[in-house]
Design an enzyme around this catalytic site. Structure first.
Site, short mmCIF file in Angstrom:
data_model
loop_
_atom_site.label_atom_id
_atom_site.label_comp_id
_atom_site.label_asym_id
_atom_site.label_seq_id
_atom_site.Cartn_x
_atom_site.Cartn_y
_atom_site.Cartn_z
CD GLU A 186 28.09 41.15 44.72
OE1 GLU A 186 28.68 40.20 45.28
OE2 GLU A 186 28.38 42.34 44.92
CB CYS B 201 39.74 36.92 51.85
SG CYS B 201 38.54 38.20 52.14
#
Ligand SMILES: C[S@@+](CC[C@H](N)C(=O)[O-])C[C@H]1O[C@@H](n2cnc3c(N)ncnc32)[C@H](O)[C@@H]1O
Length: 464
Positions: free
Chosen positions: A345, A421
């Site tokens: 990340e 998304c």
């Protein structure tokens, strides 16, 4: 064509980003704030050679399936734009968006897209809302035309595409708990005490922003952002919140005199309670600090993670990479079913949370690394860790960097589970991954009812 009015346009279907479309003389016309089946007159606001965009000036008839929007702010507020469409149709349209994007952009063979996994809650499903204070309340046309003087201090949401205009929210159907009461009583208190609301253009004023975060475990975090350092007024406001809402388990504030509202680089002060709240999922605890990311629909996040786990088909002896791991929620969620999980990340603070969440839950088979994916995921990284049997990837809306995709093709893990998304960028990435991978399963999930947004999970397996 610009400014021309097209009359009696039949709105035929939903297009991308919540717009709908009709056809005029063979050309596509994109229109907002309508539903398939409406017949409208449209003023053209943009005319290109291949398409037009317009806004409705008159409704001749409404689609049969339309429903009455439940929120008084519908049409002005930027949220919940699909309230006029039944939830059943919203689900169909969202699924259709995935089908359309995959057919149009991915251009790889795909199995049948599963019916969208709907959300049990279609209102009050968000665990985080961010309200802005402003001394420039959005006025309705009637208010302006009346030429009277109005209260201009507001606390609510930005009007779409207008950075300095805020709609004063009376009731928001997105967040449960004390959210509406807390926002409204703080606004009333501030108006009564004559405390200044932020002037977004000139960047002055005390009250700047209010963030409310809730959990399924009934914990509440409230963060007040101040635009100036006025200790006496700050104390008065924080004391008011503490006394009025004893249910707040984490009450914080931050003084932010910068040009932007983000406070990732600022120190937050815990006024009362704990500096974090905790979410729970299948007995796992997730600690959420004021700067931590957590999926904003907790119930559906659980459904989404179960889909990921189902598609992963782990047996227990696999090495899993969880790319774009955020605070490591997926990594920790699947850790029990794997030999090792490695999360990567960008945001260092999120990686600290991910490690803490492993520790909190006694999970010992996770490793987390902070950095840009394209710099971290290298041949050396793979060589110094075990090769993955499964890669879970959940990139931001922009999708994956092409360098990262090329690396995934070289790693050639037997299975990839791609969570997205944004089906458009996911489809673009699948077009490249299609060189070595076949699409096996496609499961759209609804994280945001009343909006056009759709989450989509795809299982890919390496071609023989
Ligand atoms: C959709 S979120 C993933 C959320 C996470 N999987 C979860 O369920 O909570 C995407 C994440 O990618 C991270 N990110 C964005 N660009 C990145 C990059 N270039 N390299 C690494 N991480 C990145 C963001 O900080 C964010 O946490």
């Amino acid at each position: 064509m610009k400014h021309k009015v097209i009359t009696n346009l039949l709105i035929e279907r939903i297009a991308t980003e919540g717009k709908c479309l009709g056809y005029h003389e063979g050309k596509v016309v994109f229109v907002s704030k309508v539903a398939p089946g409406d017949v409208v007159d449209v003023r053209i606001t943009k005319g290109k050679s291949s398409f037009m965009e317009g806004e409705v000036v008159h409704f001749h008839s409404y689609a049969k399936e339309r429903v009455e929007p439940f929120c008084a702010h519908f049409g002005t507020c930027g949220g919940c734009k699909w309230q006029h469409i039944t939830y059943e149709l919203q689900k169909d349209y969202k699924r259709q968006q995935v089908v359309d994007q995959f057919e149009r952009i991915a251009k790889v063979p795909i199995p049948k897209v599963a019916p969208l996994l709907g959300s049990a809650k279609t209102q009050y499903y968000r665990n985080k809302l961010d309200f802005t204070f402003s001394n420039s309340r959005w006025l309705t046309r009637e208010e302006i035309d009346s030429e009277q003087a109005f209260e201009r201090n507001a606390l609510g949401f930005h009007i779409p595409k207008m950075f300095d205009k805020i709609i004063d929210i009376e009731h928001c159907y997105l967040q449960d708990g004390l959210s509406n009461a807390c926002r409204n009583s703080l606004r009333t208190f501030a108006r009564e005490k004559g405390i200044s609301f932020y002037d977004i253009r000139n960047q002055v004023g005390l009250l700047r922003n209010l963030i409310i975060r809730t959990t399924s475990t009934d914990q509440t975090m409230v963060i007040v952002q101040f635009g100036e350092n006025d200790p006496e007024s700050i104390l008065m406001i924080m004391d008011f919140l503490k006394a009025t809402f004893p249910e707040i388990t984490s009450l914080l504030y931050v003084i932010n005199t910068k040009g932007n509202e983000t406070f990732h680089d600022l120190d937050l002060i815990t006024f009362s309670g704990l500096p974090y709240i905790e979410e729970e999922m299948e007995g796992l605890r997730f600690r959420i600090g004021p700067k931590s990311f957590y999926q904003t629909n907790s119930d559906q996040a659980y459904e989404l993670y179960k889909v990921v786990r189902d598609q992963a088909q782990l047996k227990g002896d696999e090495v899993v990479y969880d790319l774009y791991t955020g605070t490591g929620t997926i990594a920790n969620f699947v850790a029990k079913q794997a030999k090792q999980v490695i999360g990567v990340e960008y945001v260092p603070a999120a990686i600290e949370d991910a490690k803490l969440n492993s520790q909190l839950n006694g999970i010992e088979n996770t490793l987390f690394y902070a950095g840009d994916m394209k710099d971290i995921l290298t041949e050396e990284f793979i060589a110094s860790h075990a090769r993955p049997d499964l890669i879970i990837t959940d990139p931001p809306r922009a999708g994956m960097d092409e360098k990262v995709i090329q690396m995934l093709l070289r790693i050639a893990a037997p299975t990839i589970v791609y969570v997205s998304c944004n089906p458009a960028t996911q489809a673009r990435d699948l077009a490249l991954l299609g060189e070595r991978y076949a699409v096996e399963q496609i499961q759209p999930v609804d994280m945001f009812p009343q909006t056009y947004h759709v989450e989509n999970v795809v299982r890919l397996t390496i071609k023989p």
